[in-house]
Scaffold this motif. Structure first.
Motif, PDB file in Angstrom:
ATOM      1  N   ARG A 224       0.853  -1.190   0.000  1.00  0.00           N
ATOM      2  CA  ARG A 224       0.000   0.000   0.000  1.00  0.00           C
ATOM      3  C   ARG A 224       0.887   1.237   0.000  1.00  0.00           C
ATOM      4  O   ARG A 224       1.767   1.374   0.850  1.00  0.00           O
ATOM      5  CB  ARG A 224      -0.943   0.033   1.200  1.00  0.00           C
ATOM      6  CG  ARG A 224      -1.845   1.277   1.193  1.00  0.00           C
ATOM      7  CD  ARG A 224      -3.007   1.169   2.147  1.00  0.00           C
ATOM      8  NE  ARG A 224      -2.628   1.306   3.546  1.00  0.00           N
ATOM      9  CZ  ARG A 224      -3.503   1.522   4.548  1.00  0.00           C
ATOM     10  NH1 ARG A 224      -4.800   1.598   4.286  1.00  0.00           N
ATOM     11  NH2 ARG A 224      -3.083   1.616   5.789  1.00  0.00           N
ATOM     12  N   VAL A 225       0.657   2.128  -0.952  1.00  0.00           N
ATOM     13  CA  VAL A 225       1.397   3.379  -1.082  1.00  0.00           C
ATOM     14  C   VAL A 225       0.396   4.520  -0.927  1.00  0.00           C
ATOM     15  O   VAL A 225      -0.655   4.524  -1.578  1.00  0.00           O
ATOM     16  CB  VAL A 225       2.101   3.471  -2.452  1.00  0.00           C
ATOM     17  CG1 VAL A 225       2.840   4.801  -2.577  1.00  0.00           C
ATOM     18  CG2 VAL A 225       3.063   2.305  -2.636  1.00  0.00           C
ATOM     19  N   SER A 226       0.712   5.485  -0.062  1.00  0.00           N
ATOM     20  CA  SER A 226      -0.242   6.567   0.189  1.00  0.00           C
ATOM     21  C   SER A 226       0.493   7.882   0.407  1.00  0.00           C
ATOM     22  O   SER A 226       1.661   7.913   0.807  1.00  0.00           O
ATOM     23  CB  SER A 226      -1.115   6.245   1.399  1.00  0.00           C
ATOM     24  OG  SER A 226      -0.335   6.002   2.553  1.00  0.00           O
ATOM     25  N   ARG A 227      -0.224   8.980   0.149  1.00  0.00           N
ATOM     26  CA  ARG A 227       0.269  10.314   0.418  1.00  0.00           C
ATOM     27  C   ARG A 227      -0.908  11.283   0.358  1.00  0.00           C
ATOM     28  O   ARG A 227      -1.977  10.958  -0.173  1.00  0.00           O
ATOM     29  CB  ARG A 227       1.343  10.737  -0.569  1.00  0.00           C
ATOM     30  CG  ARG A 227       0.864  10.904  -2.002  1.00  0.00           C
ATOM     31  CD  ARG A 227       1.904  11.630  -2.843  1.00  0.00           C
ATOM     32  NE  ARG A 227       2.086  13.002  -2.385  1.00  0.00           N
ATOM     33  CZ  ARG A 227       3.047  13.812  -2.831  1.00  0.00           C
ATOM     34  NH1 ARG A 227       3.917  13.380  -3.736  1.00  0.00           N
ATOM     35  NH2 ARG A 227       3.150  15.043  -2.384  1.00  0.00           N
ATOM     36  N   TYR A 228      -0.710  12.464   0.932  1.00  0.00           N
ATOM     37  CA  TYR A 228      -1.730  13.504   0.878  1.00  0.00           C
ATOM     38  C   TYR A 228      -1.516  14.335  -0.380  1.00  0.00           C
ATOM     39  O   TYR A 228      -0.408  14.798  -0.666  1.00  0.00           O
ATOM     40  CB  TYR A 228      -1.663  14.392   2.114  1.00  0.00           C
ATOM     41  CG  TYR A 228      -2.340  13.774   3.313  1.00  0.00           C
ATOM     42  CD1 TYR A 228      -3.701  13.940   3.527  1.00  0.00           C
ATOM     43  CD2 TYR A 228      -1.611  13.010   4.222  1.00  0.00           C
ATOM     44  CE1 TYR A 228      -4.335  13.361   4.622  1.00  0.00           C
ATOM     45  CE2 TYR A 228      -2.229  12.425   5.317  1.00  0.00           C
ATOM     46  CZ  TYR A 228      -3.592  12.611   5.508  1.00  0.00           C
ATOM     47  OH  TYR A 228      -4.204  12.027   6.585  1.00  0.00           O
ATOM     48  N   ILE A 229      -2.594  14.508  -1.127  1.00  0.00           N
ATOM     49  CA  ILE A 229      -2.569  15.297  -2.351  1.00  0.00           C
ATOM     50  C   ILE A 229      -3.678  16.338  -2.256  1.00  0.00           C
ATOM     51  O   ILE A 229      -4.870  15.998  -2.322  1.00  0.00           O
ATOM     52  CB  ILE A 229      -2.762  14.419  -3.597  1.00  0.00           C
ATOM     53  CG1 ILE A 229      -1.704  13.308  -3.652  1.00  0.00           C
ATOM     54  CG2 ILE A 229      -2.713  15.272  -4.866  1.00  0.00           C
ATOM     55  CD1 ILE A 229      -1.915  12.325  -4.778  1.00  0.00           C
ATOM     56  N   GLY A 230      -3.300  17.591  -2.054  1.00  0.00           N
ATOM     57  CA  GLY A 230      -4.300  18.640  -1.950  1.00  0.00           C
ATOM     58  C   GLY A 230      -5.282  18.438  -0.815  1.00  0.00           C
ATOM     59  O   GLY A 230      -6.481  18.706  -0.966  1.00  0.00           O
ATOM     60  N   GLY A 231      -4.810  17.933   0.330  1.00  0.00           N
ATOM     61  CA  GLY A 231      -5.684  17.707   1.476  1.00  0.00           C
ATOM     62  C   GLY A 231      -6.459  16.403   1.429  1.00  0.00           C
ATOM     63  O   GLY A 231      -7.257  16.124   2.322  1.00  0.00           O
TER      64      GLY A 231
ATOM     65  N   ALA B 150      -7.989   4.113  -2.718  1.00  0.00           N
ATOM     66  CA  ALA B 150      -8.882   4.715  -1.735  1.00  0.00           C
ATOM     67  C   ALA B 150      -8.576   6.197  -1.613  1.00  0.00           C
ATOM     68  O   ALA B 150      -7.417   6.608  -1.683  1.00  0.00           O
ATOM     69  CB  ALA B 150      -8.727   4.031  -0.373  1.00  0.00           C
ATOM     70  N   LEU B 151      -9.617   6.989  -1.435  1.00  0.00           N
ATOM     71  CA  LEU B 151      -9.496   8.427  -1.249  1.00  0.00           C
ATOM     72  C   LEU B 151     -10.287   8.823  -0.011  1.00  0.00           C
ATOM     73  O   LEU B 151     -11.388   8.314   0.217  1.00  0.00           O
ATOM     74  CB  LEU B 151     -10.034   9.190  -2.470  1.00  0.00           C
ATOM     75  CG  LEU B 151      -9.371   8.914  -3.817  1.00  0.00           C
ATOM     76  CD1 LEU B 151     -10.132   9.618  -4.933  1.00  0.00           C
ATOM     77  CD2 LEU B 151      -7.915   9.353  -3.804  1.00  0.00           C
ATOM     78  N   ALA B 152      -9.728   9.725   0.798  1.00  0.00           N
ATOM     79  CA  ALA B 152     -10.415  10.195   2.000  1.00  0.00           C
ATOM     80  C   ALA B 152     -10.099  11.667   2.210  1.00  0.00           C
ATOM     81  O   ALA B 152      -8.936  12.086   2.107  1.00  0.00           O
ATOM     82  CB  ALA B 152      -9.999   9.384   3.226  1.00  0.00           C
ATOM     83  N   GLY B 153     -11.126  12.447   2.464  1.00  0.00           N
ATOM     84  CA  GLY B 153     -10.950  13.874   2.702  1.00  0.00           C
ATOM     85  C   GLY B 153     -12.121  14.415   3.495  1.00  0.00           C
ATOM     86  O   GLY B 153     -13.011  13.666   3.905  1.00  0.00           O
ATOM     87  N   SER B 154     -12.133  15.708   3.730  1.00  0.00           N
ATOM     88  CA  SER B 154     -13.197  16.321   4.514  1.00  0.00           C
ATOM     89  C   SER B 154     -13.616  17.640   3.883  1.00  0.00           C
ATOM     90  O   SER B 154     -12.801  18.347   3.277  1.00  0.00           O
ATOM     91  CB  SER B 154     -12.754  16.550   5.966  1.00  0.00           C
ATOM     92  OG  SER B 154     -11.626  17.408   6.016  1.00  0.00           O
TER      93      SER B 154
ATOM     94  N   VAL C 172     -15.507  12.398   3.778  1.00  0.00           N
ATOM     95  CA  VAL C 172     -15.890  11.641   2.588  1.00  0.00           C
ATOM     96  C   VAL C 172     -14.810  10.610   2.284  1.00  0.00           C
ATOM     97  O   VAL C 172     -13.618  10.917   2.320  1.00  0.00           O
ATOM     98  CB  VAL C 172     -16.085  12.575   1.377  1.00  0.00           C
ATOM     99  CG1 VAL C 172     -16.569  11.778   0.169  1.00  0.00           C
ATOM    100  CG2 VAL C 172     -17.071  13.691   1.714  1.00  0.00           C
ATOM    101  N   ARG C 173     -15.235   9.376   1.975  1.00  0.00           N
ATOM    102  CA  ARG C 173     -14.301   8.307   1.674  1.00  0.00           C
ATOM    103  C   ARG C 173     -14.788   7.516   0.470  1.00  0.00           C
ATOM    104  O   ARG C 173     -16.005   7.380   0.265  1.00  0.00           O
ATOM    105  CB  ARG C 173     -14.159   7.359   2.872  1.00  0.00           C
ATOM    106  CG  ARG C 173     -13.514   7.981   4.102  1.00  0.00           C
ATOM    107  CD  ARG C 173     -13.819   7.188   5.348  1.00  0.00           C
ATOM    108  NE  ARG C 173     -15.229   7.263   5.699  1.00  0.00           N
ATOM    109  CZ  ARG C 173     -15.870   6.312   6.390  1.00  0.00           C
ATOM    110  NH1 ARG C 173     -15.234   5.234   6.760  1.00  0.00           N
ATOM    111  NH2 ARG C 173     -17.139   6.454   6.686  1.00  0.00           N
TER     112      ARG C 173
END
Length: 432
Positions: free
Chosen positions: A229-236, A277-281, A287-288
């Motif tokens: 699993r690779v993840s990072r924050y992109i524009g919040g 997967a995408l998760a933000g607020s 929202v996920r």
């Protein structure tokens, strides 16, 4: 089992050698629950569970986590007869005593913190995915379905012997998992209270609560699971990319011919899952979304001489919304589409499932009282599962919960197969 113990032991000894002080924190959770079938007016379950746990902080960099569970069911409706754990790898199989008791190791792992992350080796749960109760990317641990999906997943999820790494490189987070454990889902017999009776879960066989389709179990020779699993924050927005190659926890039935005789064998094939997967607020909304794609998965179809096997593509797409609603009410809304692409008419399961879930929670009196309501709805079959619960914190360590679960719909469907399995439950939990 010996090779895992030796590895953990050697690693622990090297850690203790650098320890300046060892801190041990122990606890014990005990739980008693009584379940009554309201449709048939019958006592279903009387379960006593003991869950000891310990955390050993060897030093600032190393800690050892240990937990176990001992469970006795005095009604034996969840798991009738002697518990059968044939779907477990021999290194993970619980120990049984008589017909109503078993004991299992839950968490047994050593964690080593690094400058840019951590490494964890041992028996553990690796939880990926952002949706609540909908498994799109949360596929690294199998599940015990003796109480269907009524238990929290952290209690029904089956820990596996694994090696897990979590590393940070700049703005990127990289997680890896290697799992040699071949344990798969625990699926209760059809005679159990929540035994799967719909044809989609019985390789196409007609609905019946009296017979079993048990067959010799065979695994793919290459049993291991590897995942990234690779993840990072992109524009919040928290963006995650997942790749998993390993054992499919859901069985299929193969018929093999040898010397003129036909034998039925339950198998667990390999599958590869690619996901995102995408998760933000936004304001007070969280929202996920999750997407999972399996390019080649094995499914059963109805054949002239019995179940046959086909390889098809599968998409799972889920979205979720958390909202802190008025009157201090928490609301969670989710929608899942499970689609098998180019499925033949003879496919045992429907080529599409669409599930909506709604969860409401409200706490009162300084969080002493909590009310919950949960609704699952399968749009294509019209099946429903409704659960309401009230929990009261009697003391700091003792709580009591009353709950009621109701099922409706077609006996061919996910929830409708349990339409005569409505339950009222009372649970006491004490934590030391």
């Amino acid at each position: 089992m010996i090779r895992y113990s030796a590895l953990l032991g050697a690693y622990l000894l090297s850690s203790v050698g650098t320890a300046s002080a060892i801190d041990v924190d122990v606890g014990l959770a005990s739980r008693f629950s009584y379940a009554h079938g309201t449709s048939n007016d019958v006592a279903v379950g009387a379960i006593l569970e003991l869950e000891p746990e310990a955390r050993v902080d060897v030093n600032e960099l190393h800690h050892l986590q240990l937990s176990a569970r001992v469970r006795a069911d005095y009604r034996q409706s969840w798991i009738p007869g002697s518990p059968n754990f044939e779907t477990y790898d021999r290194i993970s199989k619980p120990a049984t005593h008589g017909n109503n008791m078993f004991a299992e190791l839950r968490d047994v792992y050593l964690e080593r913190r690094l400058e840019n992350g951590l490494v964890r080796i041992g028996k553990q749960q690796i939880v990926w995915g952002a949706l609540d109760g909908l498994k799109v990317l949360d596929v690294l641990n199998p599940q015990m379905f003796d109480q269907f999906i009524l238990q929290d997943f952290d209690r029904s999820r089956i820990p596996l012997w694994s090696a897990y790494g979590d590393f940070t490189f700049g703005s990127w987070r990289i997680e890896t998992a290697a799992i040699p454990d071949s344990t798969t889902h625990y699926l209760p017999e059809p005679t159990a209270w929540f035994g799967f009776r719909a044809p989609r879960y019985r390789f196409g066989a007609p609905v019946s609560a009296d017979d079993s389709l048990s067959a010799p179990r065979e695994l793919d020779d290459d049993r291991g699971t590897v995942a990234l699993r690779v993840s990072r924050y992109i524009g919040g927005v928290d963006a995650q990319f997942v790749a998993v190659s390993g054992l499919d926890f859901e069985p299929i039935l193969r018929r093999e011919e040898s010397e003129g005789a036909t034998a039925a064998i339950t198998t667990h094939e390999r599958r590869t899952l690619l996901g995102m997967a995408l998760a933000g607020s936004v304001s007070n909304l969280a929202v996920r979304a999750e997407v999972g794609y399996t390019p080649k998965r094995q499914f059963n179809t109805h054949g002239v001489r019995g179940p046959e096997v086909v390889s098809l593509r599968q998409w799972l797409v889920g979205v979720g919304l958390d909202w802190n609603a008025p009157y201090d009410t928490f609301m969670n809304l989710q929608f899942l589409i499970d689609r098998v692409v180019d499925a033949p008419d003879a496919l045992v399961r429907p080529d599409r499932d669409r599930i909506v879930t709604v969860f409401l929670r409200r706490r009162f009196n300084y969080d002493v009282v909590e009310l919950q309501a949960r609704w699952y709805h399968e749009m294509d079959s019209g099946d429903d599962l409704v659960r309401v619960a009230a929990q009261y914190q009697l003391t700091e360590s003792l709580s009591v919960e009353c709950s009621y679960e109701s099922f409706s719909g077609s006996e061919q469907g996910i929830f409708g197969q349990f339409r005569n399995s409505d339950l009222a439950q009372l649970t006491f939990e004490h934590r030391f």
